[in-house]
Design a protein around this motif. Structure first.
Motif: not given
Length: 312
Positions: A198-219
């Motif tokens: 409902y808020t994002q289309k197409g692709s996600l940012t590193q921060a959004q992926i980190a939130e989904v994975f429950q990880i502080e940082q994606i490197i």
């Protein structure tokens, strides 16, 4: 009437304000294994035995009774830094004949510094992208690989790894390392996009992926290397494999702190990469030389979980 032509009024010369060079934008090795400056080439560090911190030793005590007693077990592990060196020669004739845009000394110094970063990146990749290094790992294949958008479940795969580390150490992994090929699949994966539909289309940012994975940082490991010989047509490839490694990385080295690994750097010449200029009169040249000793040491293999072959 004869007039000066464009060629008559200008002789082509090298520009003094630009030159073209290729280099990696970033290296990530020191983000994964933080630097610990050390005073000796090799030494030991203490390691408290894990079990004693998770077993309940507290017991009931009646009035006037003796207190139950507990203790801790302690061991040592060794690191041993390996010295590496590289030099860049600057003949006097080259300096005397160079154009302003060349500045061979600056270019040589930056090349040397970059070479050592490249070397450390390759060394760490070789060390940690190996299933035998970590206490736990899994290998994906076929429809379970994240490049299969219809069947694979990256969120579940990462959650399994996260819980594995948590149950083994009491710590949530705070870093997820993946190469750019894996990241490009993950950021477009329906399994993750569904959570932002409902808020994002197409692709996600590193921060959004980190939130989904429950990880502080994606490197993202996107540095490139070539292994072809000099003079052969350039062929580059990513240094990091198509894997994802979950890690708990200490925010800063210290006492009573767990971390997947550290980079022990012998500060013989300073813990950065020192570059010295020395004179070679026999060859009428200056030489830039760099010397560096380090050991990238896995200090807690239960603080890492590797997902191998994430994408086809």
């Amino acid at each position: 009437m004869a007039q000066p032509t464009l060629r008559d009024v200008h002789i082509d010369a090298a520009l003094a304000n630009i030159s073209i060079a290729y280099r990696n934008e970033k290296y990530i090795a020191d983000l994964l294994f933080p630097i610990v400056p050390v005073d000796k080439k090799s030494d030991y560090y203490y390691k408290w035995t894990k079990d004693f911190w998770f077993r309940n030793h507290v017991d009931r005590r009646g009035p006037g009774a003796v207190y139950a007693e507990g203790g801790l077990a302690l061991s040592t592990e060794q690191f041993s830094t390996v010295n590496k060196g590289l030099a860049f020669a600057i003949p006097d004739e080259t300096v005397d004949n160079q154009d302003a845009a060349v500045d061979i000394e600056t270019a040589g110094a930056e090349w040397l510094a970059d070479q050592f970063q490249l070397d450390r990146e390759i060394a760490l990749k070789t060390k940690i992208m190996d299933a035998s290094v970590w206490a736990s790992s899994t290998t994906l294949s076929g429809i379970t690989q994240w490049s299969d958008f219809e069947n694979s479940t990256p969120v579940d795969d990462v959650d399994t790894g996260r819980q594995t580390i948590k149950k083994a150490t009491g710590l949530n992994p705070n870093v997820a390392l993946m190469n750019d090929e894996v990241f490009q699949k993950v950021r477009r994966h329906p399994n993750l996009l569904e959570m932002y539909k409902y808020t994002q289309k197409g692709s996600l940012t590193q921060a959004q992926i980190a939130e989904v994975f429950q990880i502080e940082q994606i490197i993202i490991g996107d540095a490139v290397r070539t292994t072809v010989d000099e003079g052969v047509t350039f062929s580059g490839s990513f240094i990091w494999d198509k894997n994802c490694i979950l890690l708990y990385v200490a925010k800063r080295p210290g006492l009573l702190v767990a971390s997947a690994g550290y980079t022990f750097v012998w500060r013989q010449n300073g813990f950065t990469i020192p570059i010295q200029r020395v004179r070679d009169e026999l060859r009428s040249r200056d030489v830039l030389k760099a010397d560096h000793a380090f050991d990238q040491k896995v200090t807690a293999n239960d603080c890492g979980y590797e997902i191998i072959d994430c994408v086809a």
